[in-house]
Design an enzyme around this catalytic site. Structure first.
Site, PDB file in Angstrom:
ATOM      1  N   ARG A 295       0.854  -1.187   0.000  1.00 36.28           N
ATOM      2  CA  ARG A 295       0.000   0.000   0.000  1.00 36.28           C
ATOM      3  C   ARG A 295       0.890   1.236   0.000  1.00 36.28           C
ATOM      4  NH1 ARG A 295      -2.391   0.538   5.325  1.00 36.28           N
ATOM      5  NH2 ARG A 295      -1.094   2.375   5.562  1.00 36.28           N
ATOM      6  N   HIS A 299      -3.988   4.208   4.564  1.00 31.10           N
ATOM      7  CA  HIS A 299      -5.091   3.241   4.597  1.00 31.10           C
ATOM      8  C   HIS A 299      -6.369   3.886   4.061  1.00 31.10           C
ATOM      9  CE1 HIS A 299      -7.627  -0.023   5.989  1.00 31.10           C
ATOM     10  NE2 HIS A 299      -8.380   0.848   6.619  1.00 31.10           N
ATOM     11  N   TYR A 308       3.676   5.228  11.571  1.00 27.74           N
ATOM     12  CA  TYR A 308       3.929   3.835  11.932  1.00 27.74           C
ATOM     13  C   TYR A 308       4.807   3.067  10.940  1.00 27.74           C
ATOM     14  CZ  TYR A 308      -0.132   3.243   8.802  1.00 27.74           C
ATOM     15  OH  TYR A 308      -1.007   3.306   7.747  1.00 27.74           O
TER      16      TYR A 308
END
Length: 402
Positions: A295, A299, A308
């Protein structure tokens, strides 16, 4: 974190799993450098450098992909990415309530989507914009969902593409039931048989619905392809925090085959999905495909991935871009020149401009629309609810006039 090292499964004496699940920066980078898009077990037909790899097992499934067809796959991915980027920008400008990017996952979606036949059914989650495109769904139909004016207005049966599912993993149970129906109605057994494919992410594999779908599909030999887009991150949790083994190996415990494919390789995704669908439509039961991809964006537009994951990780995966490897292969093989690539980009920009024009001028649907398309047949209960709601709204208008 796309390293094949399973940090949640420490060696004896290395401490509890919770501590071992926190890799150092050096471990992450070392794992990345030693990983070629999923490890030695991955199926790959087109390398990140654009080199074609022969496969005795899967070449026959893409024997019809001539230069024209390959250019078509490239065009699909470019248009889908451009539309995705435009929708992302429109959300930032307040035109959409939220957007779920697919950046980096174009090959997994276009390759698997193009493998489907008209009689097949696809069950998406909420990120399968590329699959929707391959199933003939107008991209404009997707915008209403994220503008919060629509639940999805396309003809689900005509397109063989189910409505988007927001609840994580729930579509797997829906797909299992649909595929069981195909089996019970005798729609499998030969080349003209039907099959179903269901899309979900690596994070969804931690949901009970997915495992229940595995059980039901296995027990009834349902013609169902479980297509897991392992993009390495379930929002902010890496795959290593969810599984001790590669996800495709979970199929073994349920009694059906699993396979890992390079999710950034459109040819491999097309070939492997065609193989899996053929297995299903001939009555051989379900198959799990783990498309090992990444990705490249957040998100959703409410997420901040810089909190993160490491920038080094993103930079490594940029070199495995699914569109660039097809572009390089086309150019090196003499199948396309710069003028053709420029033409596709112009077409993609026009596609995005048309979406923007539509979105900025999208009409607000009338309030009664929420009651349409709920049931196949008229429902007195629903009609009563609609009339009561419209009467309630009319009361505000009357009060304003006094």
């Amino acid at each position: 974190m796309p390293s094949p090292e399973q940090w949640t499964h420490p060696e004896p004496g290395e401490g509890p799993a919770a501590q071992a699940a926190q890799p150092s920066r050096e471990q992450v980078i070392a794992g990345l450098r030693n990983t070629d898009a999923g490890g030695a077990e991955v199926t790959q037909l087109l390398t990140p450098e654009g080199e074609r790899i022969a496969s005795p097992q899967f070449d026959r499934y893409i024997s019809d992909v001539d230069p024209e067809a390959l250019r078509g796959l490239y065009r699909d991915m470019v248009l889908v990415r451009r539309a995705d980027r435009e929708a992302n920008a429109m959300q930032r400008q307040g035109q959409l309530g939220i957007w779920v990017p697919l950046l980096g996952q174009e090959a997994a979606q276009v390759g698997s989507g193009r493998a489907l036949k008209p009689q097949d059914m696809a069950f998406p989650s909420y990120r399968e914009h590329g699959v929707a495109y391959t199933r003939g769904v107008d991209f404009k139909e997707l915008l209403g969902i994220f503008r919060c004016t629509d639940h999805g207005g396309w003809d689900f049966q005509a397109h063989g593409f189910h409505p988007y599912t927001i609840v994580i993993g729930n579509q797997v149970l829906n797909a299992a039931g649909y595929a069981m129906g195909q089996k019970f109605e005798g729609k499998v057994g030969d080349d003209d048989g039907e099959a179903t494919i269901v899309y979900f992410g690596d994070g969804a594999t931690s949901q009970g619905d997915v495992h229940e779908g595995f059980v039901w599909a296995a027990v009834y030999d349902a013609p169902l392809v479980f297509f897991c887009q392992n993009n390495q991150w379930a929002i902010s949790e890496p795959t290593e925090r969810q599984s001790r083994l590669p996800l495709y190996q979970r199929a073994r415990g349920y009694g059906f085959p699993g396979i890992r494919v390079d999710g950034n390789d459109v040819l491999a995704c097309l070939a492997v999905t065609r193989w899996a669908l053929e297995e299903c439509r001939h009555g051989n039961g379900p198959v799990l495909i783990e498309a090992f991809t990444y990705r490249m964006d957040a998100h959703t537009t409410t997420d901040d991935p810089t909190r993160y994951r490491l920038s080094d990780e993103l930079e490594v995966w940029k070199h495995k871009d699914p569109i660039e490897r097809v572009r390089v292969h086309l150019a090196r093989s003499g199948f396309a020149d710069q003028a053709w690539f420029d033409q596709i980009q112009v077409e993609a920009d026009a596609f995005a401009a048309d979406l923007r024009e539509f979105c900025f001028n999208m009409p607000e649907p009338p309030p009664e629309r929420v009651f349409t398309g709920v049931y196949a047949e008229p429902s007195p209960v629903l009609d009563a609810q609609r009339d009561e709601y419209l009467s309630y709204l009319a009361g505000f208008v009357e009060a304003g006039e006094r």
